[in-house]
Design an enzyme around this catalytic site. Structure first.
Site, PDB file in Angstrom:
ATOM      1  CG  ASN A 210      -0.160  -0.170   2.506  1.00  0.00           C
ATOM      2  OD1 ASN A 210       0.608   0.706   2.863  1.00  0.00           O
ATOM      3  ND2 ASN A 210      -0.318  -1.289   3.193  1.00  0.00           N
ATOM      4  CE  LYS A 295       7.916 -12.381 -14.395  1.00  0.00           C
ATOM      5  NZ  LYS A 295       8.623 -11.821 -15.537  1.00  0.00           N
ATOM      6  N   PRO A 313      -3.187 -11.965  10.583  1.00  0.00           N
ATOM      7  CG  PRO A 313      -1.268 -12.479  11.831  1.00  0.00           C
ATOM      8  CD  PRO A 313      -1.866 -12.580  10.455  1.00  0.00           C
ATOM      9  CG  ASP A 314      -6.509  -6.659  13.867  1.00  0.00           C
ATOM     10  OD1 ASP A 314      -5.749  -5.970  14.577  1.00  0.00           O
ATOM     11  OD2 ASP A 314      -7.459  -6.173  13.219  1.00  0.00           O
ATOM     12  CB  ILE A 315      -0.599  -6.487  14.956  1.00  0.00           C
ATOM     13  CG1 ILE A 315      -0.057  -7.299  13.781  1.00  0.00           C
ATOM     14  CG2 ILE A 315       0.485  -6.329  16.015  1.00  0.00           C
ATOM     15  CD1 ILE A 315       0.963  -6.579  12.922  1.00  0.00           C
ATOM     16  CG  PHE A 332      -2.804   5.698  13.641  1.00  0.00           C
ATOM     17  CD1 PHE A 332      -2.058   5.533  14.801  1.00  0.00           C
ATOM     18  CD2 PHE A 332      -2.809   6.939  13.018  1.00  0.00           C
ATOM     19  CE1 PHE A 332      -1.339   6.583  15.332  1.00  0.00           C
ATOM     20  CE2 PHE A 332      -2.087   7.994  13.543  1.00  0.00           C
ATOM     21  CZ  PHE A 332      -1.346   7.824  14.702  1.00  0.00           C
ATOM     22  CE  LYS A 346     -11.231   0.080  11.555  1.00  0.00           C
ATOM     23  NZ  LYS A 346     -10.512   0.576  10.385  1.00  0.00           N
ATOM     24  CE  LYS A 350      -8.786  -3.153  13.863  1.00  0.00           C
ATOM     25  NZ  LYS A 350      -7.663  -3.557  13.016  1.00  0.00           N
TER      26      LYS A 350
HETATM   27  O1  C5P Z   1      -8.806  -2.527  10.577  1.00  0.00           O
HETATM   28  P1  C5P Z   1      -7.859  -1.478  10.164  1.00  0.00           P
HETATM   29  O2  C5P Z   1      -6.780  -1.988   9.237  1.00  0.00           O
HETATM   30  O3  C5P Z   1      -8.472  -0.212   9.663  1.00  0.00           O
HETATM   31  O4  C5P Z   1      -7.122  -1.061  11.527  1.00  0.00           O
HETATM   32  C1  C5P Z   1      -6.125  -0.115  11.555  1.00  0.00           C
HETATM   33  C2  C5P Z   1      -5.329  -0.268  12.807  1.00  0.00           C
HETATM   34  O5  C5P Z   1      -5.093  -1.632  13.092  1.00  0.00           O
HETATM   35  C3  C5P Z   1      -3.943   0.340  12.692  1.00  0.00           C
HETATM   36  O6  C5P Z   1      -3.551   0.782  13.965  1.00  0.00           O
HETATM   37  C4  C5P Z   1      -3.111  -0.821  12.211  1.00  0.00           C
HETATM   38  O7  C5P Z   1      -1.742  -0.643  12.535  1.00  0.00           O
HETATM   39  C5  C5P Z   1      -3.729  -1.975  12.950  1.00  0.00           C
HETATM   40  N1  C5P Z   1      -3.687  -3.262  12.253  1.00  0.00           N
HETATM   41  C6  C5P Z   1      -2.946  -4.285  12.782  1.00  0.00           C
HETATM   42  N2  C5P Z   1      -2.913  -5.520  12.172  1.00  0.00           N
HETATM   43  C7  C5P Z   1      -3.629  -5.736  11.060  1.00  0.00           C
HETATM   44  C8  C5P Z   1      -4.422  -4.716  10.515  1.00  0.00           C
HETATM   45  C9  C5P Z   1      -4.415  -3.484  11.130  1.00  0.00           C
HETATM   46  O8  C5P Z   1      -2.282  -4.075  13.803  1.00  0.00           O
HETATM   47  N3  C5P Z   1      -3.591  -6.916  10.493  1.00  0.00           N
END
Ligand code: C5P
Length: 412
Positions: A210, A295, A313-315, A332, A346, A350
């Site tokens: 991105n 490739k 995974p969502d950190i 953020f 959110k 989260k």
């Molecule tokens: O769900 P979204 O991507 O909008 O969430 C944004 C926030 O979650 C940011 O703080 C980003 O660093 C964190 N994030 C994360 N792991 C992910 C996706 C987003 O820590 N896989």
């Protein structure tokens, strides 16, 4: 308003070849809005001329101790006492020896003896002179006296030798100067910060990513470091110079960022756990289900190609879930419309303590820009909206908010 606006800086210049780099320090400080008064030693004036200093500083140069003053000219001793900061660059071996002994045999050392406020020295000399016990003794004595040191660095020197003794670069001197002037509200705290994009490889030559520049995370790391925190900076691929003093933990994929951030969050280092996490990274939500070892070839007869993606995974959610009650987590949220409403949802989903929401479609916001419009929200409906600000200022406000929250946590 720039941090340096209106600040009064005295810059003492010793007699060393690194004096040419001090000219750049003066130029940058002036450009940032500071008032700079150069005070060269007689030896310093053999390396840079009075005219050069005067042109860059835009005011008089003070060089001699027993010089009759012009009417209306500021008293030198008062100037040394009132200046926000005194920077000595280059701080030569001889100059530091005289400072450590409390001598006052030229204007600069006389000023320094009268000085009580923040003072920063950037040593520069031949490596043998630097490592000599006499110099090391003097440096230790100056530190005890409250003088901060920046550098020296290792590398090639003007004398043709190589080793420790090269004066710190102007950017590093400016950053150290800024830290010397920032109240250390986060001293003893450890912060985890994630920054930049991640890259998810499709094959050996292609990846999904991105537009994140890493700027917001960098400014946040700098603000935390300036406030005295220890900073673990887990970051994806960015093109930014490392914030001095940060512990850099470079990663590429979201999986690596997840593992590295979690380790920092859960494992104390030198007996110290992380106090806060600020997750500014733009983590890829999905990665290719399979990375092809070769490739991927174009299939000429297939007009479409379909990729299967797997969720990462969502950190933020995981760090929040595993916080120990003392730790504070800030996320953020880059949104595109209905920002506040989505942000609230959110934050709840989260489970973090704070969420900095910005509408990336608003003018002056978003990827790569130097400014941002942020609304910071917390639990129980708490919120604070900030106007369009440089990311540097957003980071500073964020650090203040986290400091306040940490203060509350540790009280209860
Ligand atoms: O769900 P979204 O991507 O909008 O969430 C944004 C926030 O979650 C940011 O703080 C980003 O660093 C964190 N994030 C994360 N792991 C992910 C996706 C987003 O820590 N896989």
């Amino acid at each position: 308003m720039s941090f340096w606006n209106g600040k009064q800086i005295v810059i003492g210049i010793g007699g060393g070849i690194a004096a040419y780099k001090s000219l750049e320090v003066i130029r940058r400080l002036r450009e940032a809005g500071a008032m700079v008064v150069p005070v060269p030693t007689p030896a310093g004036l053999r390396f840079v001329t009075e005219l050069t200093l005067q042109s860059l500083a835009g005011g008089p140069v003070h060089g001699e101790l027993m010089q009759p003053r012009q009417p209306g000219e500021m008293d030198h001793i008062r100037l040394a006492r009132e200046a926000d900061l005194v920077i000595i660059a280059p701080a030569t071996a001889d100059l530091m020896a005289r400072m450590a002994a409390g001598q006052a045999d030229d204007l600069l050392t006389a000023l320094l003896l009268a000085r009580r406020g923040p003072t920063l020295a950037a040593p520069a000399m031949n490596p043998a002179m630097w490592s000599h016990p006499a110099t090391q003794r003097n440096v230790a004595r100056l530190r005890e006296d409250g003088v901060r040191m920046i550098g020296p660095e290792s590398g090639a020197l003007a004398c043709g030798e190589s080793g420790e003794g090269r004066m710190a670069e102007p950017a590093a001197i400016l950053e150290a100067a800024r830290r010397a002037l920032t109240p250390p509200i986060l001293a003893g705290r450890r912060f985890l910060i994630t920054a930049g994009p991640t890259r998810e490889e499709l094959d050996p030559v292609r990846f999904l990513t991105n537009h994140s520049s890493g700027k917001m995370g960098w400014e946040t790391a700098l603000a935390a470091l300036r406030a005295g925190a220890e900073v673990d900076l887990v970051h994806g691929p960015v093109a930014l110079p490392p914030p001095p003093g940060a512990r850099l933990l470079p990663v590429t994929t979201a999986g690596e960022m997840h593992a590295t951030a979690l380790k920092a969050w859960l494992e104390p280092r030198d007996g110290r756990e992380c106090d806060a996490a600020i997750l500014t990274a733009a983590v890829a939500d999905y990665r290719p289900a399979q990375r092809q070892p070769e490739k991927i070839k174009k299939e000429h007869e297939e007009p479409e190609m379909h990729l299967t993606l797997t969720q990462n995974p969502d950190i933020l959610a995981e760090l929040s879930a595993r916080a120990n009650g003392r730790q504070v987590v800030c996320g953020f949220a880059a949104e595109t419309g209905n920002a506040l409403e989505r942000g609230r949802e959110k934050l709840a989903r989260k489970g973090c303590d704070l969420l900095a929401i910005n509408d990336v479609t608003a003018p002056g916001c978003g990827f790569g820009s130097a400014t941002n419009i942020v609304t910071l929200i917390g639990r129980d409906g708490w919120q604070e909206s900030w106007p369009l600000l440089p990311k540097e200022e957003v980071a500073e406000r964020l650090i203040r908010a986290l400091h306040a929250l940490l203060g509350q946590r540790h009280q209860t």
